[in-house]
Design an enzyme around this catalytic site. Structure first.
Site, PDB file in Angstrom:
ATOM      1  N   LYS A   7      35.548   7.193  32.082  1.00 29.76           N
ATOM      2  CA  LYS A   7      34.135   6.873  32.257  1.00 29.76           C
ATOM      3  C   LYS A   7      33.448   6.498  30.937  1.00 29.76           C
ATOM      4  O   LYS A   7      32.736   5.492  30.857  1.00 29.76           O
ATOM      5  CB  LYS A   7      33.481   8.107  32.875  1.00 29.76           C
ATOM      6  CG  LYS A   7      32.031   8.039  33.062  1.00 29.76           C
ATOM      7  CD  LYS A   7      31.531   9.410  33.444  1.00 29.76           C
ATOM      8  CE  LYS A   7      31.629  10.356  32.260  1.00 29.76           C
ATOM      9  NZ  LYS A   7      30.733  11.496  32.351  1.00 29.76           N
ATOM     10  N   THR A   8      33.697   7.289  29.910  1.00 34.19           N
ATOM     11  CA  THR A   8      33.064   7.022  28.623  1.00 34.19           C
ATOM     12  C   THR A   8      33.520   5.685  28.055  1.00 34.19           C
ATOM     13  O   THR A   8      32.727   4.917  27.529  1.00 34.19           O
ATOM     14  CB  THR A   8      33.397   8.147  27.621  1.00 34.19           C
ATOM     15  OG1 THR A   8      33.135   9.394  28.250  1.00 34.19           O
ATOM     16  CG2 THR A   8      32.554   8.033  26.379  1.00 34.19           C
ATOM     17  N   ASP A  21      24.385   7.739  32.253  1.00 34.65           N
ATOM     18  CA  ASP A  21      25.594   8.558  32.360  1.00 34.65           C
ATOM     19  C   ASP A  21      25.241   9.849  33.103  1.00 34.65           C
ATOM     20  O   ASP A  21      24.082  10.256  33.125  1.00 34.65           O
ATOM     21  CB  ASP A  21      26.093   8.886  30.949  1.00 34.65           C
ATOM     22  CG  ASP A  21      27.498   9.438  30.962  1.00 34.65           C
ATOM     23  OD1 ASP A  21      28.138   9.410  32.040  1.00 34.65           O
ATOM     24  OD2 ASP A  21      27.970   9.889  29.905  1.00 34.65           O
ATOM     25  N   GLU A  22      26.223  10.495  33.686  1.00 37.65           N
ATOM     26  CA  GLU A  22      26.006  11.771  34.394  1.00 37.65           C
ATOM     27  C   GLU A  22      24.844  11.651  35.386  1.00 37.65           C
ATOM     28  O   GLU A  22      23.971  12.520  35.452  1.00 37.65           O
ATOM     29  CB  GLU A  22      25.730  12.909  33.396  1.00 37.65           C
ATOM     30  CG  GLU A  22      26.728  13.048  32.266  1.00 37.65           C
ATOM     31  CD  GLU A  22      28.029  13.734  32.670  1.00 37.65           C
ATOM     32  OE1 GLU A  22      28.240  13.980  33.877  1.00 37.65           O
ATOM     33  OE2 GLU A  22      28.845  14.008  31.770  1.00 37.65           O
ATOM     34  N   GLN A  56      30.843  16.773  40.136  1.00 37.45           N
ATOM     35  CA  GLN A  56      30.553  17.466  38.887  1.00 37.45           C
ATOM     36  C   GLN A  56      29.065  17.744  38.710  1.00 37.45           C
ATOM     37  O   GLN A  56      28.584  17.930  37.595  1.00 37.45           O
ATOM     38  CB  GLN A  56      31.075  16.653  37.703  1.00 37.45           C
ATOM     39  CG  GLN A  56      32.593  16.533  37.701  1.00 37.45           C
ATOM     40  CD  GLN A  56      33.102  15.814  36.466  1.00 37.45           C
ATOM     41  OE1 GLN A  56      32.933  16.291  35.346  1.00 37.45           O
ATOM     42  NE2 GLN A  56      33.721  14.660  36.667  1.00 37.45           N
ATOM     43  N   ARG A 111      38.804  19.980  32.752  1.00 40.76           N
ATOM     44  CA  ARG A 111      38.724  19.796  31.293  1.00 40.76           C
ATOM     45  C   ARG A 111      40.117  19.830  30.686  1.00 40.76           C
ATOM     46  O   ARG A 111      40.324  19.416  29.553  1.00 40.76           O
ATOM     47  CB  ARG A 111      37.891  20.904  30.613  1.00 40.76           C
ATOM     48  CG  ARG A 111      36.442  21.028  31.032  1.00 40.76           C
ATOM     49  CD  ARG A 111      35.704  19.740  30.987  1.00 40.76           C
ATOM     50  NE  ARG A 111      35.706  19.106  32.291  1.00 40.76           N
ATOM     51  CZ  ARG A 111      35.445  17.817  32.498  1.00 40.76           C
ATOM     52  NH1 ARG A 111      35.184  17.026  31.479  1.00 40.76           N
ATOM     53  NH2 ARG A 111      35.458  17.297  33.705  1.00 40.76           N
TER      54      ARG A 111
END
Length: 729
Positions: free
Chosen positions: A31-32, A216-217, A247, A598
């Site tokens: 994603k980043t 983002d998010e 998330q 993670r």
DNA sequence: GCAATTTACTTTTTT
DNA sequence: AGTAAATTGC
């Protein structure tokens, strides 16, 4: 630009630049990288970087992304508007403050300031905090603000009489923020909306400025943020949001998961791009995470997969208590480090509540394993730091009542509660701030001459330094202020361990200020205060630091580690229980999912049979999430002390007296003493120094067995039985 | 008005 | 268990 390293979905997410786009990005799906490339791609297509707005969840994420973009396209990256919602809009508000009747040097009230203001208002309105919990009021007000409900529109019938009172508090609260030239965190999101809705020119200005918006998010945005995005993107509709509903972990803070679920309804021509290939974790880890998250009913259908190897099984470790858990983790880290396969910063310990960090810190110190606790008690929230900051805030915004109250009698100037109450009355009667009130004391007959004199000398002190802000840099200013007020000297002279700690914290703050002064030559005190108001602990954390990272599951969002320990997997702790409703449970499950995903190589889950909470031991049950895991990918382990013993969950032998059996609410403990006579709660004991007494409480195991003894002299002592040679009478 | 002592409350997570 | 708030005594 070279996009050949991207898979086809990622490529689409980068190159579909026009119109609304929803990128549903599973954990570890790159994603980043997509966001970074998308921005670089826009610029390479000729978009001016200053026309791009990229909103991230933390400042750290923004900084890192900016850095990556700089690698791709060079110095132009500096012109990007990138940051958290709060920091971007706080800056906008400074610029446009005049239209809102605020000054550009307004204060930002943090949660503590806001709570203290609410308590003060409740006091004034004669609302007892037994009747209404100020924290509850605070959360109701914040939720209303997040939903853009103004005080006058606040529904006052929902919870009946309580809501009436809350509405009244909310009204005064907003007035008081305005008269203090202050904004709380919610205002930083709401005021820009008010501004834009009030003035079409300003709206057009920002619509023109931000032609491409990236978020983002997105799953963790609240209604105010949603509304702001809707307004800003109204011109071009070029909005790209990236998120993963699985998330979403900030509902408690007002995040509205519908924002992502309903994106296609709000932007009818929106394209949906799914990133479903995970590049981060082994198949075992992903399977474990997936088997748990699929129990949630509310979610977007998706299928996260990976080409990575299956890898090691996920371990589930059953331990005796917190100490055992901490020791097991230290041992595991030590063993893994000996294999030379990992660096020390490849390990993270994730927990549900900050309070859990303590037992790990103790064990890590003993094992001489370097560690950093990310967050915990935040530096800028410590009393002594807030006091110094309050002085600085007052210098640029003397109307900041919260800061005024913090320091008007600190260090002690002989101003007590009675004088302060009078001053507060004067300020309310004259509709002005406390500081302004100290300027009009001559007319007052209520205050004693002595009190007046004290207030005026404080007024003079602030005025003097407010003028000095023009001539001194922040470093010189702060040092000289601290010197004149004698704060440092006071802590140093007191000499207790506590005050020495505070002394050192202030020194650390001074060093930080010095660094800021040197590395931000053009920046003002306003900039400095703005920065520290909106910084989070995770922003300051360096992943390069050579240490094991300890943090909450929330803080871990967006990060990755080769080895992850999720500790305290117990019902009541993870999921954390309060009045459990299904929504809350699903959010806890998502939090567990975030934690699991993670991990790149190894995931270790652990739970304890007994846990210290609030100072005493409580028997625990393993987390329901552990039971939801697909067993094929899991390996169960335990202390090895006694397996059969371990299986008698919460029913293992506890030596109880008849007295105790009646009061079975007492926490369980295991008595490991080999004495013939048994020490239990209620036992009469004798101590060489303190004399005779009765055991009131016990906790701990083996060498750590502790007792609270009430001696006949009236003294209550916490004793470690290993050291205190108690005789049973 | 201030220091010392006692009590209450905390542990959700954070911009 | 550890801290902040509240109460008491001087």
């Amino acid at each position: 630009m070279n996009l050949s390293t991207l898979n086809s979905s990622q490529k689409n997410a980068v190159t579909e630049t026009e119109g609304p786009v929803l990128v549903v990005a599973g954990a570890g799906s790159g994603k980043t990288m997509v966001l970074t490339y998308r921005i670089a791609y826009l610029i390479s297509k000729g978009v001016n970087p200053s026309n791009i707005l990229a909103l991230t969840f933390t400042n750290k994420a923004a900084d890192e992304m900016k850095e990556r973009i700089r690698h791709l396209i060079g110095a132009q990256a500096e012109k990007l508007s990138m940051g958290t919602f709060h920091s971007i809009f706080a800056r906008m508000l400074r610029f446009e403050s005049a239209s809102l009747n605020y000054s550009s040097s307004y204060s930002i009230y943090d949660t503590d300031d806001s709570l203290s203001l609410i308590k003060r208002i409740m006091n004034e309105l004669d609302i007892s905090d037994n009747f209404l919990n100020p924290r509850f009021v605070q959360s109701r007000i914040s939720k209303a603000k997040n939903k853009l409900i103004r005080p006058e529109a606040y529904e006052n019938n929902f919870f009946g009489i309580h809501e009436n009172k809350i509405k009244a508090i909310y009204e005064v609260y907003q007035q008081r923020l305005a008269s203090s030239n202050a904004m709380d965190f919610d205002d930083l999101l709401i005021k820009p909306i008010e501004l834009i809705e009030k003035d079409a020119k300003i709206l057009q200005k920002y619509q023109k400025r931000f032609q491409y918006i990236l978020v983002d998010e997105y799953q963790d945005t609240n209604h105010a943020q949603y509304k702001m995005l809707k307004l800003l993107s109204g011109g071009t509709n070029n909005i790209c949001v990236v998120g993963d509903d699985a998330q979403s972990i900030y509902k408690w803070r007002g995040a509205d998961i519908r924002n992502i679920l309903d994106f296609t309804r709000d932007y009818s021509e929106a394209r949906i791009i799914r990133l479903e290939q995970n590049y981060r974790s082994t198949r075992s880890i992903l399977s474990v995470a997936d088997s748990v998250i699929k129990r949630n009913l509310n979610q977007i259908e998706k299928n996260l997969w990976t080409e990575n190897e299956e890898g090691n099984k996920v371990s589930v470790y059953e331990c005796l208590d917190d100490k055992d858990e901490a020791n097991y983790i230290c041992k595991t880290i030590t063993v893994k480090m000996m294999s030379k396969e990992f660096n020390i910063n490849d390990f993270a310990i994730l927990y549900r509540t900050n309070a859990q960090s303590r037992s790990f810190e103790e064990a890590l110190i003993k094992s001489t394993i370097p560690y950093v606790v990310v967050a915990g008690t935040e530096f800028y929230r410590r009393k002594e730091i807030k006091d110094v900051i309050a002085y600085l805030r007052l210098l640029i915004n003397p109307d900041d009542d919260e800061s005024f109250l913090r320091v008007v009698n600190f260090p002690s100037r002989g101003i007590g509660q009675v004088s302060l109450d009078s001053l507060m009355k004067i300020s309310i009667d004259n509709h002005c701030s406390l500081f302004k009130s100290t300027g009009i004391l001559n007319e007052s007959s209520v205050l004693s001459e002595r009190a007046k004199k004290n207030f005026m000398s404080f007024h003079d002190l602030i005025t003097k330094y407010a003028q000095l802000t023009e001539r001194l840099n922040i470093n010189e200013l702060t040092r000289s202020l601290i010197d004149e007020t004698g704060i440092l000297k006071m802590y140093k002279e007191e000499g207790s361990e506590d005050s020495l700690n505070r002394y050192e914290n202030i020194l650390q703050l001074l060093n930080g200020i010095q660094d800021f002064t040197i590395s931000n030559q053009g920046k003002s005190l306003v900039d400095f205060l703005n920065d520290i108001a909106l910084i989070s602990e995770i922003d300051k954390w360096e992943d390069k630091s050579n240490a094991v990272a300890l943090m909450t599951l929330h803080s871990a969002k967006g990060l990755e580690f080769k080895n992850v320990f999720i500790v305290g997997c117990e019902d009541g702790l993870l999921p954390l229980s309060r009045d459990s409703n299904v929504d809350d449970l699903e959010e806890e499950r998502r939090l567990f999912y975030v934690g699991c995903t993670r991990a790149k190589k190894n995931l270790h889950l652990s739970f304890a049979r007994n846990r210290n909470r609030f100072g005493s031991l409580y028997p625990q049950t393993r987390s329901r999430f552990l039971d939801e895991i697909d067993e094929r990918f899991v390996q169960f382990e335990n202390t090895g002390v006694s397996y059969s013993y371990a299986h008698r969950r919460n029913t293992y032998s506890v030596k109880r007296t008849a007295q105790q059996k009646q009061k079975s609410v007492m926490p369980n403990y295991e008595d490991f003493s080999q004495e013939e006579k048994i020490l239990t709660i209620g036992s009469k004991v004798s101590h060489d120094v303190f004399g005779e007494g009765t055991i009131r409480q016990m906790s701990g195991f083996g060498d750590n067995l502790k007792a609270v003894v009430e001696f006949d002299s009236g003294v209550r002592k916490h004793l470690m039985l290993k050291f205190a040679k108690l005789k049973v009478l």
